[in-house]
Design an enzyme around this catalytic site. Structure first.
Site, PDB file in Angstrom:
ATOM      1  CE1 TYR A 161      33.002  48.883   7.171  1.00 50.35           C
ATOM      2  CE2 TYR A 161      31.499  50.110   8.308  1.00 50.35           C
ATOM      3  CZ  TYR A 161      32.873  49.455   8.476  1.00 50.35           C
ATOM      4  OH  TYR A 161      33.767  50.300   8.800  1.00 50.35           O
ATOM      5  CD  GLU A 179      36.040  47.804   9.012  1.00 47.72           C
ATOM      6  OE1 GLU A 179      35.959  48.893   8.990  1.00 47.72           O
ATOM      7  OE2 GLU A 179      36.726  46.902   8.363  1.00 47.72           O
TER       8      GLU A 179
END
Ligand code: GDP
Ligand code: MN
Length: 380
Positions: free
Chosen positions: A101, A189
């Site tokens: 992530y 993101e």
């Protein structure tokens, strides 16, 4: 404003972040021909502006073009969390060794952008944040300095990334910061950023949120807006340049100036009322804008009364009155309406509204109390 995955990844790619080869399709036949072009296995990905598409069945790996067409047909007929799927992204399928992530967002309490990274990327990242917060590494960014090499190394080490990937990870993180900064994003993101079987980092998913108040600097991003996810009233308000936010109460508010709008909502609450919206018609609003605002307020079935609180400065009260009359003629509202006009051309405005069957008020406290009482008394 939210961007779709395919839009975010196109931006990422312009900044040098590796993404899988692929294109977006609106029909299953198109998806099939993209799969044929790409050759081999592809992944069919629903393009909707919500998270958790994978878990909802909106992402499927197809082994050949025929299966790509089949999955695209299925996914294009889905609704995910209430949103219809209108497009699918057809990407070359990736073989995944590890999912990381990596995101940059605004840390409001620190008043700085913050990098977040985790070795436990993928669809369970929310659970990781809850159950193993120590697995999420955070680091603030000084926006004047940007991201330095020691920071990218610290983060890479913090998520136990094998050393051979540190250089490309650093390049990706710096590129992501450029993406965030240049586009006035509030979120950029990558989840997952994968280590592929070819020993390469690739952004498999992308998500960006853009600050609405900065969109005037980015006409090319404004064009990417997908209004599917917005409340129709907010879309309409944007068209007329009205600042409108829908709320849960039953008193519609039409006010000029954000400060006065907030004060009006406070005072309604103070007298036991509950505003149905925040609406600032802005300075110098003409009749057409007022009429649009009234239509927007009345489109909400919860509204049992409208409070007009206009302080005429640049906005002229007679123009507002004209707008109210236009809107009344057009929309024929049944709900009671309370009006308080003061300032520039207030006399003229009031005279125009004298026969409009409205409840008039002198002070804001008076207007608020009358609106609360009218809303309570109204039976639809
Ligand atoms: P999200 O569920 O909306 O976040 O969508 P993602 O694009 O992140 O996909 C969810 C998950 O599907 C990823 O975490 C991967 O595990 C898997 N996935 C997505 N694309 C591929 C692919 O090309 N190959 C494989 N094997 N898995 C994929
Ligand atoms: Mn994802």
């Amino acid at each position: 404003m939210k961007l779709h995955e395919y839009q975010s990844k196109q931006i990422f790619s312009k900044y040098g972040i590796p993404i899988p080869k692929g294109r977006v399709a609106a029909t299953a036949t198109e998806a099939r021909s993209i799969a044929e072009e790409l050759g081999g296995r592809v992944v069919i990905k629903s393009q909707v502006l919500v998270g958790g598409r994978g878990k909802a069945g909106g992402i499927k790996v197809a082994k050949d073009p025929a299966e790509a067409e089949l999955f695209a047909t299925q996914i294009l007929s889905m609704e995910i969390k209430g949103l219809p799927v209108r497009k699918v992204l057809v990407d070359e399928a990736a073989a995944i060794d590890k999912e990381i992530y990596l995101g940059i967002t605004n840390d409001r309490s620190a008043k700085k952008p913050v990098i977040m990274a985790s070795s436990e990327g993928g669809v369970e990242i929310e659970d990781v944040a809850k159950s193993h917060p120590e697995k999420i590494v955070k680091m603030h960014i000084n926006p004047l300095l940007g991201i330095k090499d020691y920071q990218t190394r610290d983060i890479a080490a913090g998520i136990d990334l094998p050393r051979e990937y540190w250089k490309s990870f650093g390049d990706i993180l710096k590129a992501l910061w450029k993406v965030y900064e240049d586009n006035d994003a509030t979120l950029a993101e990558i989840n997952p950023l994968i280590i592929g079987k070819e020993k390469r980092l690739v952004a498999l998913d992308g998500k960006m949120l853009i600050d609405d108040n900065a969109l005037f600097r980015h006409p090319e991003l404004s064009e990417m807006r997908d209004t599917d996810e917005d409340a129709p009233s907010e879309v309409e308000a944007r068209k007329y340049g009205l600042t409108f936010i829908k709320l849960e109460g039953n008193i519609g508010c039409m006010v000029n100036g954000a400060g006065l709008a907030m004060a009006s909502m406070d005072i309604l609450n103070f007298f036991g009322g509950d505003p149905a919206n925040f609406l600032d018609i802005g300075g110098g609003a003409g009749a057409d804008k007022v009429a649009a605002a009234m239509r927007i307020i009345l489109a909400d079935p919860n509204v049992k009364c409208i409070l007009f609180n206009i302080f005429g400065g640049i906005t002229r009260c007679d123009e507002v009155a004209k707008g109210i009359l236009t809107a009344i003629a057009e929309v024929k509202p049944k709900v009671p309406m309370v009006v308080r006009l003061v300032g520039t051309n207030a006399e003229e405005g009031r005279a125009m509204l004298a026969n409009a069957n409205m409840i008039t008020a002198e002070t804001l406290a008076d207007a608020a109390q009358k609106a609360v009482a009218a809303a309570k008394g109204y039976q639809s």
